[in-house]
Design an enzyme around this catalytic site. Structure first.
Site, PDB file in Angstrom:
ATOM      1  N   ASP A  15      82.861   7.985 102.100  1.00  0.00           N
ATOM      2  CA  ASP A  15      82.579   7.073 100.870  1.00  0.00           C
ATOM      3  C   ASP A  15      83.660   5.696 102.072  1.00  0.00           C
ATOM      4  O   ASP A  15      84.475   5.544 102.310  1.00  0.00           O
ATOM      5  CB  ASP A  15      83.866   7.134  99.858  1.00  0.00           C
ATOM      6  CG  ASP A  15      83.774   5.828  98.377  1.00  0.00           C
ATOM      7  OD1 ASP A  15      82.960   4.952  98.959  1.00  0.00           O
ATOM      8  OD2 ASP A  15      83.837   6.138  97.474  1.00  0.00           O
ATOM      9  N   ILE A  16      82.860   4.164 101.796  1.00  0.00           N
ATOM     10  CA  ILE A  16      83.599   3.450 103.241  1.00  0.00           C
ATOM     11  C   ILE A  16      84.726   2.631 101.612  1.00  0.00           C
ATOM     12  O   ILE A  16      85.170   1.572 102.153  1.00  0.00           O
ATOM     13  CB  ILE A  16      82.216   2.168 102.674  1.00  0.00           C
ATOM     14  CG1 ILE A  16      82.386   1.874 104.222  1.00  0.00           C
ATOM     15  CG2 ILE A  16      81.494   1.675 101.890  1.00  0.00           C
ATOM     16  CD1 ILE A  16      80.896   0.745 105.374  1.00  0.00           C
ATOM     17  N   GLY A  37      73.514   1.744  95.009  1.00  0.00           N
ATOM     18  CA  GLY A  37      73.886   2.570  96.128  1.00  0.00           C
ATOM     19  C   GLY A  37      75.395   2.096  96.314  1.00  0.00           C
ATOM     20  O   GLY A  37      76.321   1.462  95.520  1.00  0.00           O
ATOM     21  N   VAL A  38      75.490   1.390  97.897  1.00  0.00           N
ATOM     22  CA  VAL A  38      77.219   1.036  98.397  1.00  0.00           C
ATOM     23  C   VAL A  38      77.077  -0.589  97.834  1.00  0.00           C
ATOM     24  O   VAL A  38      78.488  -0.388  97.486  1.00  0.00           O
ATOM     25  CB  VAL A  38      77.136   1.061 100.156  1.00  0.00           C
ATOM     26  CG1 VAL A  38      75.687   0.434 100.616  1.00  0.00           C
ATOM     27  CG2 VAL A  38      78.359   0.952 100.494  1.00  0.00           C
ATOM     28  N   ASP A  39      76.395  -0.967  97.738  1.00  0.00           N
ATOM     29  CA  ASP A  39      76.854  -2.527  96.951  1.00  0.00           C
ATOM     30  C   ASP A  39      78.024  -1.961  94.983  1.00  0.00           C
ATOM     31  O   ASP A  39      78.792  -2.670  95.656  1.00  0.00           O
ATOM     32  CB  ASP A  39      75.347  -3.109  96.764  1.00  0.00           C
ATOM     33  CG  ASP A  39      76.029  -4.690  95.730  1.00  0.00           C
ATOM     34  OD1 ASP A  39      77.039  -4.893  96.316  1.00  0.00           O
ATOM     35  OD2 ASP A  39      74.949  -4.703  95.774  1.00  0.00           O
ATOM     36  N   GLY A 124      68.781   3.643 102.451  1.00  0.00           N
ATOM     37  CA  GLY A 124      68.825   3.925 101.061  1.00  0.00           C
ATOM     38  C   GLY A 124      67.662   3.461  99.932  1.00  0.00           C
ATOM     39  O   GLY A 124      66.754   3.633 100.704  1.00  0.00           O
ATOM     40  N   TYR A 126      67.060   0.358  99.879  1.00  0.00           N
ATOM     41  CA  TYR A 126      65.188  -0.385 100.658  1.00  0.00           C
ATOM     42  C   TYR A 126      64.513   0.543 101.581  1.00  0.00           C
ATOM     43  O   TYR A 126      63.860   0.055 102.389  1.00  0.00           O
ATOM     44  CB  TYR A 126      66.182  -1.874 101.519  1.00  0.00           C
ATOM     45  CG  TYR A 126      66.534  -2.625 100.107  1.00  0.00           C
ATOM     46  CD1 TYR A 126      66.954  -2.668  99.082  1.00  0.00           C
ATOM     47  CD2 TYR A 126      67.577  -3.435 100.896  1.00  0.00           C
ATOM     48  CE1 TYR A 126      67.079  -3.823  98.655  1.00  0.00           C
ATOM     49  CE2 TYR A 126      67.789  -4.620 100.471  1.00  0.00           C
ATOM     50  CZ  TYR A 126      67.453  -4.931  99.223  1.00  0.00           C
ATOM     51  OH  TYR A 126      68.143  -5.702  98.491  1.00  0.00           O
TER      52      TYR A 126
END
Ligand code: AR6
Length: 175
Positions: A15-16, A37-39, A124, A126
């Site tokens: 996990d970033i 997502g990550v955002d 992801g 996109y």
């Protein structure tokens, strides 16, 4: 964490938002107002101050990058970049994806940030095919660090074991 020979590139699965690096990169959208997502993970973990900083910036064209504070995250800064939405590969997607990586690294350098972590941008929501996206990500990072000594470490952070294994295979082929 495995450093590929003397390349300054490392690869981890995880996990970033947990990483204690100078900058983590967000796979954002043009409006910079958060998303899934990550955002979504970055804004959830980092808190409202990041969103407020993004609102002040007002947006980001595809392939470009913007920098903000990191709020409650352990990293020092967040670099928000916008990868392309994948249609069929004939709409400049490769160049735009390359630019997203390259411009994020340039922004890190301009801000004296030495360690930077990337998620797998555009693969992801996109829809960018992962195999092609990885080649572009690795090329952009290599091109940048070949000409600049300011970045000490570039970490590719993969959320799924499948994506991790694709990166691992590609990096081992090259290095
Ligand atoms: N740490 C690392 N990687 C993650 C994490 C995490 N915490 N969470 C997800 N990923 P995506 P995109 C992976 O969809 O394709 C948003 O709504 C995920 O598994 O986050 O560039 C934005 O606002 C995938 O491999 O980004 C935009 O609208 C990778 O991160 C849009 O999504 C990227 O997937 C951007 O889509």
């Amino acid at each position: 964490m495995y450093m590929y020979k003397n390349t300054r590139i490392t690869l981890i699965k995880g996990d970033i938002t947990k990483l204690q690096v100078d900058a983590i990169v967000n796979a954002a959208n043009n409006r910079l107002l958060g998303g899934g997502g990550v955002d979504g993970a970055i804004h959830r973990a980092g808190g409202i101050d990041i969103l407020n900083a993004c609102k002040e910036i007002g947006g980001c064209p595809t392939g470009e990058a913007q920098i903000t504070i990191a709020g409650n995250l352990p990293s020092k800064k967040v670099i928000h970049t916008v990868g392309p939405i994948y249609k069929d590969g004939n709409n400049n997607e490769p160049q735009l994806l390359y630019n997203a990586y390259f411009n994020s690294l340039k922004l890190a350098e301009e801000n004296q940030l030495k360690t930077i972590a990337f998620p797998s941008i555009s693969t992801g929501i996109y829809g960018y095919p992962i195999e092609e996206a990885v080649d572009i990500a690795i090329k952009a990072v290599r091109d940048f660090i070949d000409t600049s000594s300011s970045i000490e470490e570039v970490v590719f952070v993969l959320f799924s074991v499948e994506d991790y294994e694709i990166y691992e295979r590609k990096l081992e082929m090259i290095f």
